[in-house]
Write a protein that holds these residues in place. Structure first.
Motif, PDB file in Angstrom:
ATOM      1  N   THR A  77       0.582  -1.753  -0.052  1.00 32.84           N
ATOM      2  CA  THR A  77      -0.091   0.402  -0.194  1.00 32.84           C
ATOM      3  C   THR A  77       0.704   1.278   0.161  1.00 32.84           C
ATOM      4  O   THR A  77       0.746   2.791  -0.753  1.00 32.84           O
ATOM      5  N   TRP A  79      -2.716  -6.200  -5.646  1.00 32.79           N
ATOM      6  CA  TRP A  79      -3.973  -5.482  -4.032  1.00 32.79           C
ATOM      7  C   TRP A  79      -5.227  -5.401  -3.460  1.00 32.79           C
ATOM      8  O   TRP A  79      -5.395  -5.945  -2.743  1.00 32.79           O
ATOM      9  N   PHE A 135      -6.308  -7.330  -0.235  1.00 32.67           N
ATOM     10  CA  PHE A 135      -7.224  -6.437   0.004  1.00 32.67           C
ATOM     11  C   PHE A 135      -8.936  -7.321   0.517  1.00 32.67           C
ATOM     12  O   PHE A 135      -9.790  -7.516   1.652  1.00 32.67           O
TER      13      PHE A 135
END
Length: 272
Positions: free
Chosen positions: A49, A75, A79
């Protein structure tokens, strides 16, 4: 070594140990080791991040490299997995999310020298609507893919009345896998539709036609995704058939992504 390179190395190392740890600990039934592996993945996500935010702020939307898009998809996978782990108590999704995210992140390093040519006044809309909605929908589809594989494997073991192993002992019931498939499809299809339709807004500016294999595959994925959504939402289908369809759709999505990055990456084709 530059700070960005340190972050990239840290992400790869943490994701590698996290993915390996999740797989081995699940296979052997080591719950403590599994928690450590999950936290290693979480640490990698934090570095991921920071790295992604730094690149975004320094380069801007219109000039980010092709590798950034792959890293963004990775990502999204982690997530969603972390959300499922924290709120739904579904740590088994790490078996899918962790290795896929590691693979995408590692592959992204091959495309760091390719940059998009998005018009500045359209880049924000493109990034916000098309990229985020499409990537989140694909990440959800990956969760359905993983749950589908585990559903089929577990169902086969139950039909054969095989003796439980440490791996199967730590797995949830068939209904849990089916629930993951249902949630992923019901949330993912509207997002995929938004991402696909918003992408067509930029088609006239692209050096591509509707005959482009990437476009045709995207439409095929949408129709199959729509069928799965209809089966789930309207017909109430459950079980093996929906699991197999989710696996097939994800497989075609992976093929489409391969074409996108090896043959005709659309972010490289948009005119300034």
């Amino acid at each position: 070594m530059e700070f960005e390179n340190i972050l990239v190395a840290g992400v790869i190392i943490l994701y590698s140990f996290g993915a390996l740890g999740i797989f081995l600990s699940t296979l052997a039934g080591w719950r403590t080791a599994k928690k450590i592996a999950h936290f290693l993945t979480l640490a990698g996500f934090v570095l991921h991040t920071v790295s992604a935010a730094g690149t975004f702020l320094s380069e801007g939307i219109a000039a980010i490299s092709a590798s950034y898009y792959l890293q963004l998809l990775a990502w999204c996978l982690i997530f969603l997995y972390l959300l499922a782990w924290r709120w739904l108590r579904y740590p088994f999704l790490g078996l899918t999310a962790a290795p896929l995210a590691l693979l995408l992140y590692a592959l992204s390093l091959r495309f760091s020298d390719k940059h998009s040519l998005l018009p500045e006044h359209l880049a924000g809309l493109f990034f916000g609507l098309h990229i985020w909605s499409l990537y989140l929908s694909i990440a959800l589809l990956a969760m359905a893919f993983g749950a589908g594989l585990l559903f089929i494997r577990t169902e086969g073991k139950l039909k054969k009345k095989a003796l439980p192993t440490e791996f199967t002992k730590d797995m949830p019931s068939l209904s849990t896998f089916d629930k993951v498939n249902s949630i992923a499809v019901l949330l993912g299809f509207p997002l995929y539709t938004l991402g696909l339709m918003s992408g067509f807004i930029w088609t006239p500016m692209a050096q591509a036609t509707m005959a482009n294999p990437k476009v045709l595959l995207s439409l095929l994925i949408w129709f199959m995704y729509a069928l799965l959504f209809y089966q789930r939402a309207a017909l109430g289908y459950r079980g093996r058939k929906t699991a197999i369809l989710a696996i097939v759709i994800f497989g075609i999505s992976a093929l489409s992504a391969g074409i996108d990055y090896t043959i005709s990456h659309h972010s490289m084709q948009l005119l300034p």
